[in-house]
Design a protein around this motif. Structure first.
Motif, mmCIF file in Angstrom:
data_model
loop_
_atom_site.group_PDB
_atom_site.id
_atom_site.type_symbol
_atom_site.label_atom_id
_atom_site.label_comp_id
_atom_site.label_asym_id
_atom_site.label_seq_id
_atom_site.Cartn_x
_atom_site.Cartn_y
_atom_site.Cartn_z
ATOM 1 N N LYS A 26 0.932 -1.089 -0.162
ATOM 2 C CA LYS A 26 0.081 0.030 0.005
ATOM 3 C C LYS A 26 0.742 1.185 0.089
ATOM 4 O O LYS A 26 2.103 1.103 0.386
ATOM 5 N N GLN A 27 0.256 2.274 -0.313
ATOM 6 C CA GLN A 27 0.900 3.731 -0.196
ATOM 7 C C GLN A 27 0.463 4.292 1.299
ATOM 8 O O GLN A 27 -0.527 3.662 1.904
ATOM 9 N N SER A 28 1.245 5.282 1.728
ATOM 10 C CA SER A 28 0.858 5.828 3.136
ATOM 11 C C SER A 28 1.502 7.095 3.134
ATOM 12 O O SER A 28 2.479 7.539 2.392
ATOM 13 N N LEU A 29 1.017 7.898 4.216
ATOM 14 C CA LEU A 29 1.500 9.153 4.401
ATOM 15 C C LEU A 29 1.876 9.262 5.878
ATOM 16 O O LEU A 29 1.373 9.044 6.806
ATOM 17 N N LEU A 30 3.231 9.782 6.113
ATOM 18 C CA LEU A 30 4.063 9.903 7.168
ATOM 19 C C LEU A 30 4.064 11.238 7.564
ATOM 20 O O LEU A 30 4.409 12.208 6.731
ATOM 21 N N VAL A 31 3.912 11.718 8.834
ATOM 22 C CA VAL A 31 4.072 13.033 9.320
ATOM 23 C C VAL A 31 4.715 12.847 10.646
ATOM 24 O O VAL A 31 4.785 11.859 11.450
ATOM 25 N N ALA A 32 4.879 14.336 11.225
ATOM 26 C CA ALA A 32 5.434 14.148 12.754
ATOM 27 C C ALA A 32 4.406 13.968 13.690
ATOM 28 O O ALA A 32 3.521 14.375 13.326
ATOM 29 N N GLU A 33 4.801 13.406 14.889
ATOM 30 C CA GLU A 33 3.902 13.458 15.972
ATOM 31 C C GLU A 33 3.329 14.780 16.320
ATOM 32 O O GLU A 33 4.252 15.825 16.228
ATOM 33 N N GLY A 34 2.215 15.067 16.220
ATOM 34 C CA GLY A 34 1.630 16.339 16.697
ATOM 35 C C GLY A 34 1.365 17.069 15.500
ATOM 36 O O GLY A 34 0.825 18.239 15.691
ATOM 37 N N ILE A 37 1.935 7.284 10.988
ATOM 38 C CA ILE A 37 1.187 7.189 9.793
ATOM 39 C C ILE A 37 -0.211 7.323 9.986
ATOM 40 O O ILE A 37 -0.756 7.130 10.605
ATOM 41 N N VAL A 38 -0.563 8.584 9.345
ATOM 42 C CA VAL A 38 -1.996 9.212 9.453
ATOM 43 C C VAL A 38 -3.051 8.506 8.456
ATOM 44 O O VAL A 38 -4.338 8.296 8.665
ATOM 45 N N GLU A 39 -2.381 7.997 7.128
ATOM 46 C CA GLU A 39 -3.274 7.308 6.207
ATOM 47 C C GLU A 39 -2.505 6.153 5.269
ATOM 48 O O GLU A 39 -1.407 6.215 5.129
ATOM 49 N N GLU A 40 -3.357 5.247 4.926
ATOM 50 C CA GLU A 40 -2.705 4.063 4.189
ATOM 51 C C GLU A 40 -3.740 4.099 2.832
ATOM 52 O O GLU A 40 -5.083 4.496 3.039
ATOM 53 N N TYR A 41 -3.226 3.963 1.668
ATOM 54 C CA TYR A 41 -4.016 4.070 0.364
ATOM 55 C C TYR A 41 -3.888 2.528 -0.435
ATOM 56 O O TYR A 41 -2.700 2.161 -0.522
ATOM 57 N N GLU A 42 -4.996 2.049 -0.589
ATOM 58 C CA GLU A 42 -5.220 0.796 -1.158
ATOM 59 C C GLU A 42 -4.718 1.127 -2.549
ATOM 60 O O GLU A 42 -5.549 2.003 -3.113
ATOM 61 N N THR A 43 -3.881 0.783 -3.215
ATOM 62 C CA THR A 43 -3.617 0.855 -4.568
ATOM 63 C C THR A 43 -3.385 -0.404 -5.561
ATOM 64 O O THR A 43 -3.171 -0.300 -6.809
#
Length: 263
Positions: A132-140, A214-220
């Motif tokens: 899957k794809q995903s979106l990584l961000v800093a905590e907070g 990781i705040v979101e995962e994307y089914e691709t």
């Protein structure tokens, strides 16, 4: 998080007698010309390193590399009675077919998604990993989804399906392109980008020490395959046979659990 997916390998096309009769004295799967190898007796593999958990540097191993992809191709090479040599290469040269066409290697093992664009320049093995794809961000971070990326700087890797997904879906984001995950993650740590959009397993590695989430995962519907030079049917068939054997024998599951166990 349950990452385990059920992977189905398609049945490999029957190999020629010279490739399948491994137990006889007059049949050697590594005979020059049978598999179109660039170096007799050796399976030479190109990979974009580091990209954990799929490939990383490791001086303690015989090849100098480690990771899920490396372990799989090591088992493939062993099954074909070949030595294994791994070379570090840029992902763009791998996914474009340049490295294979220049005879730098026989096979690409680099968490590469099988897609129609790449099939124009490469031939692929059966799929060996669903991603899957995903979106990584800093905590907070105030970024909770891809809809929050307007005006944000998002790191992506050149030539990847993650970049393509960001181009299509990250409306208003400023995409910053990097040659590899290593540079992307360094930029993230230096607060030069606000998020990273790339393969889920790689982003997961960046959450292990805390500080990022990781705040979101994307089914691709992405599936990784090993790439070979266009037209090298013999090597594709040989690799597929080994992948099937690894799965049927349980070794694939053991390797999978080593890198992707829920524990």
């Amino acid at each position: 998080m349950n990452m385990r997916t059920v992977l189905a390998f398609s049945s490999a096309t029957a190999l020629t007698l010279a490739l399948t009769a491994c137990g006889t004295d007059d049949a050697d799967p590594a005979v020059a010309g049978d598999l179109g190898l660039v170096s007799d007796g050796t399976l030479t593999v190109c990979s974009d390193v580091p990209y954990p958990p799929f490939e990383d540097f490791d001086d303690s191993t015989e090849s100098g590399y480690t990771g899920f992809d490396i372990d799989i191709v090591s088992a493939v090479a062993e099954g074909l009675e070949l030595e294994l040599e791994v070379k570090d290469s840029s992902f763009d040269a791998l996914q474009s077919g340049l490295a294979l066409n220049a005879d730098q290697c026989d096979l690409v093992a680099s968490a590469m998604t099988i897609n129609e664009d790449r099939k124009q320049n490469l031939d692929f093995s059966d799929g060996y990993y669903d991603s899957k794809q995903s979106l990584l961000v800093a905590e907070g971070s105030d970024i909770a989804s891809i809809d929050d990326l307007d005006g944000k700087k998002v790191g992506v890797q050149q030539g990847t399906t993650g970049k393509a997904y960001a181009e299509e879906n990250a409306t208003g984001a400023e995409l910053i392109t990097f040659p590899s995950d290593a540079e992307m993650y360094q930029a993230m740590q230096a607060a030069q980008v606000d998020a990273l959009l790339q393969d889920l397993p790689v982003n997961l590695e960046h959450t292990r020490d805390g500080g990022y989430t990781i705040v979101e995962e994307y089914e691709t519907d992405e599936q990784y395959g090993f790439a070979v030079k266009k037209g090298n049917t013999a090597l594709v068939e040989a690799v597929n046979e080994q992948l099937t054997a690894l799965r049927d024998g349980g070794e694939y599951d053991t390797l999978y659990d080593t890198y992707f166990s829920e524990d």
